[in-house]
Design a protein around this motif. Structure first.
Motif, mmCIF file in Angstrom:
data_model
loop_
_atom_site.group_PDB
_atom_site.id
_atom_site.type_symbol
_atom_site.label_atom_id
_atom_site.label_comp_id
_atom_site.label_asym_id
_atom_site.label_seq_id
_atom_site.Cartn_x
_atom_site.Cartn_y
_atom_site.Cartn_z
ATOM 1 N N VAL A 42 8.212 -5.366 5.007
ATOM 2 C CA VAL A 42 6.839 -5.178 5.481
ATOM 3 C C VAL A 42 6.591 -5.931 6.785
ATOM 4 O O VAL A 42 5.954 -5.409 7.704
ATOM 5 N N GLY A 61 8.586 -4.751 10.758
ATOM 6 C CA GLY A 61 8.335 -3.636 11.666
ATOM 7 C C GLY A 61 9.332 -2.516 11.485
ATOM 8 O O GLY A 61 9.376 -1.584 12.287
ATOM 9 N N LEU A 78 9.346 -0.376 9.027
ATOM 10 C CA LEU A 78 8.776 0.726 8.271
ATOM 11 C C LEU A 78 7.699 1.463 9.044
ATOM 12 O O LEU A 78 6.984 0.888 9.883
ATOM 13 N N PRO A 99 4.088 3.101 9.154
ATOM 14 C CA PRO A 99 2.831 2.925 8.409
ATOM 15 C C PRO A 99 2.533 4.147 7.543
ATOM 16 O O PRO A 99 2.800 5.287 7.935
ATOM 17 N N ASP A 110 -0.655 4.805 6.030
ATOM 18 C CA ASP A 110 -2.088 4.904 5.756
ATOM 19 C C ASP A 110 -2.553 6.345 5.570
ATOM 20 O O ASP A 110 -3.688 6.590 5.165
ATOM 21 N N TRP A 168 2.332 -5.006 -0.041
ATOM 22 C CA TRP A 168 2.882 -3.929 0.770
ATOM 23 C C TRP A 168 2.072 -3.646 2.030
ATOM 24 O O TRP A 168 2.274 -2.619 2.680
ATOM 25 N N ARG A 169 1.162 -4.548 2.368
ATOM 26 C CA ARG A 169 0.339 -4.374 3.554
ATOM 27 C C ARG A 169 0.680 -5.408 4.622
ATOM 28 O O ARG A 169 1.037 -6.542 4.317
ATOM 29 N N ARG A 170 0.545 -5.003 5.875
ATOM 30 C CA ARG A 170 0.693 -5.913 7.008
ATOM 31 C C ARG A 170 -0.541 -5.766 7.881
ATOM 32 O O ARG A 170 -0.823 -4.689 8.399
ATOM 33 N N THR A 194 -2.652 -2.843 7.047
ATOM 34 C CA THR A 194 -2.038 -1.517 7.102
ATOM 35 C C THR A 194 -1.010 -1.357 5.986
ATOM 36 O O THR A 194 -0.174 -2.236 5.776
ATOM 37 N N MET A 247 2.227 -0.454 4.528
ATOM 38 C CA MET A 247 3.569 -0.233 5.069
ATOM 39 C C MET A 247 4.540 0.307 4.002
ATOM 40 O O MET A 247 5.595 0.825 4.335
ATOM 41 N N GLY A 257 9.372 3.074 1.110
ATOM 42 C CA GLY A 257 9.213 2.807 2.526
ATOM 43 C C GLY A 257 9.916 3.861 3.350
ATOM 44 O O GLY A 257 11.014 4.319 3.002
ATOM 45 N N LYS A 295 11.916 3.540 10.064
ATOM 46 C CA LYS A 295 11.848 3.987 11.452
ATOM 47 C C LYS A 295 13.207 4.425 11.963
ATOM 48 O O LYS A 295 13.314 5.301 12.811
#
Length: 408
Positions: A98, A101, A103, A105, A107, A123-125, A128, A130, A294, A297
């Motif tokens: 998380v 960076g 993963l 997002p 939302d 699970w949020r950053r 947001t 993630m 997740g 990227k």
């Protein structure tokens, strides 16, 4: 020692992110999981087939990896340029994934406002989402009632369901039947995080809430580990190191596990029940294991993967997955809804173990740099699994091993 998770992810990010759109043409998404349970695989494939019916150019494969080295294998794939499109992320590794960076997002998840804030907190950053914690599952105790009866034992209930009574019954049943007593499933003297299902009954924590202070030398942990050591080597209520026993094959009286394992009892040849974790000296408690999805990227098809995760976790599929994986959707966290997907379990069991457990439970230990910290704890705990171990000395060694890592 292999590099820790955050190092793997940092390398891949420095190398640059892959395109978030696939080239024109058919797409095959790969999702790593740690479960090869046929019932789980069948459900995953059914959801993927339904998605492909509406998206004929997209197919999904599920890559089941061994649990013991699951996170290491996934991060090795990422670093080696073979990142999965979607990964089932264990709660222990969630802080690294998380925060890194690595993963995409999420939302855009359908009906995101239905998600429990407590279930999604890990699970949020910066607010947001993630990762999507599609499995938020408290641990309970499965009991072989036939085996207890054959040993002349009865299952303690109500205020009598305590760790002291549990170990006494497990010990007596093992001695009488020649089977094992209580198995902490998936511990096997390796994955120490599963012992949180025991030591949190004493109010013990592996480290402080801010993650900076080791908790293994605190009195609650010393008391809990002393109790556990005696249960193994004196009462012989738990299998000794090197002894394997599968509750679901009738080889032990009890096992600590999550409801996702209930499917293994579909054709059980013995009577069984499911109850909450026993109360400890600090009172009743619950421990939760989480698995999150997740989108990487560095995967080759990030946009398509995010779209599939949105479908995989929509309310309809979330209700199907609830058969094994209690959802983070507040509208579905009730005994009547869960009972529709869990015919092997009684509504009362689902209420006390799952619904109440999620409401009152805490997630298993997690920390940034979890791979390195987890390995350090495991190695430092190894001397504990001997009959003549000095519990306090061993736990002092654990803190000595991880203090520098917690301070990073």
């Amino acid at each position: 020692m292999r590099r820790i998770l955050s190092s793997f992810i940092a390398i891949t990010l420095l190398a640059g992110c892959s395109s978030t759109a696939a080239d024109d043409g058919p797409i095959t998404l790969r999702m790593t999981t740690w479960s090869a349970n046929p019932a789980h695989v069948e459900l995953f494939n059914a959801i993927a087939a339904e998605y492909q019916a509406s998206n004929p150019d997209i197919s999904v494969t599920f890559d089941a990896l061994p649990l013991e080295n699951y996170t290491t294998t996934v991060t090795t794939q990422i670093a080696g340029g073979n990142a999965p499109d979607i990964a089932w992320i264990l709660e222990s590794a969630a802080p690294d994934f998380v925060a890194s960076g690595a993963l995409v997002p999420l939302d855009g998840i359908a009906n995101a406002d239905d998600l429990s804030p407590a279930a999604t907190a890990l699970w949020r950053r910066d607010g947001t989402l993630m990762g999507y914690p599609f499995s938020t599952s408290p641990f309970g105790v499965f009991v072989n009632t036939d085996l207890l009866a054959s040993a002349g034992q009865t299952l303690p209930t109500g205020a009598g369901w305590t760790w002291e009574k549990t170990v006494a019954v497990a010990s007596a049943t093992a001695a009488k039947t020649g089977k094992q007593g209580l198995v902490v499933r998936d511990f096997d003297y390796k994955d120490w995080t599963n012992l949180a299902t025991v030591f949190r009954g004493w109010g013990a924590e592996a480290w402080s809430a801010d993650g900076k202070t080791c908790g293994f030398t605190q009195q609650p942990m010393v008391d809990a580990m002393t109790f556990l050591h005696q249960a193994i080597f004196t009462a012989k209520a738990l299998p000794a190191p090197g002894v394997a026993a599968d509750f679901f094959a009738g080889e032990s009286a009890m096992t600590i596990a999550q409801i996702s394992r209930a499917s293994l009892l579909k054709d059980a040849k013995f009577g069984w029940t499911l109850v909450p974790l026993p109360a400890g000296p600090s009172g009743p408690y619950s421990v939760i294991g989480q698995g999150g999805l997740g989108v990487l990227k560095k995967g080759k098809n990030a946009d398509a993967a995010a779209a599939f995760v949105t479908f995989f976790t929509n309310p309809a599929n979330s209700a199907k997955l609830a058969q094994f994986f209690p959802p983070p959707r507040q509208s579905q966290l009730n005994a009547s809804t869960l009972a529709q997907a869990n015919p092997l379990l009684e509504p009362e069991q689902l209420q006390t173990v799952v619904v109440d457990g999620i409401a009152n439970g805490v997630v298993k230990p997690s920390h940034t740099g979890s791979a390195e910290i987890g390995q350090a704890v495991r190695a430092a705990l190894d001397p504990l699994w001997k009959a003549d171990a000095d519990v306090t000395a061993v736990l002092t060694g654990v803190c000595a091993a991880i203090d520098p890592l917690l301070a990073k």
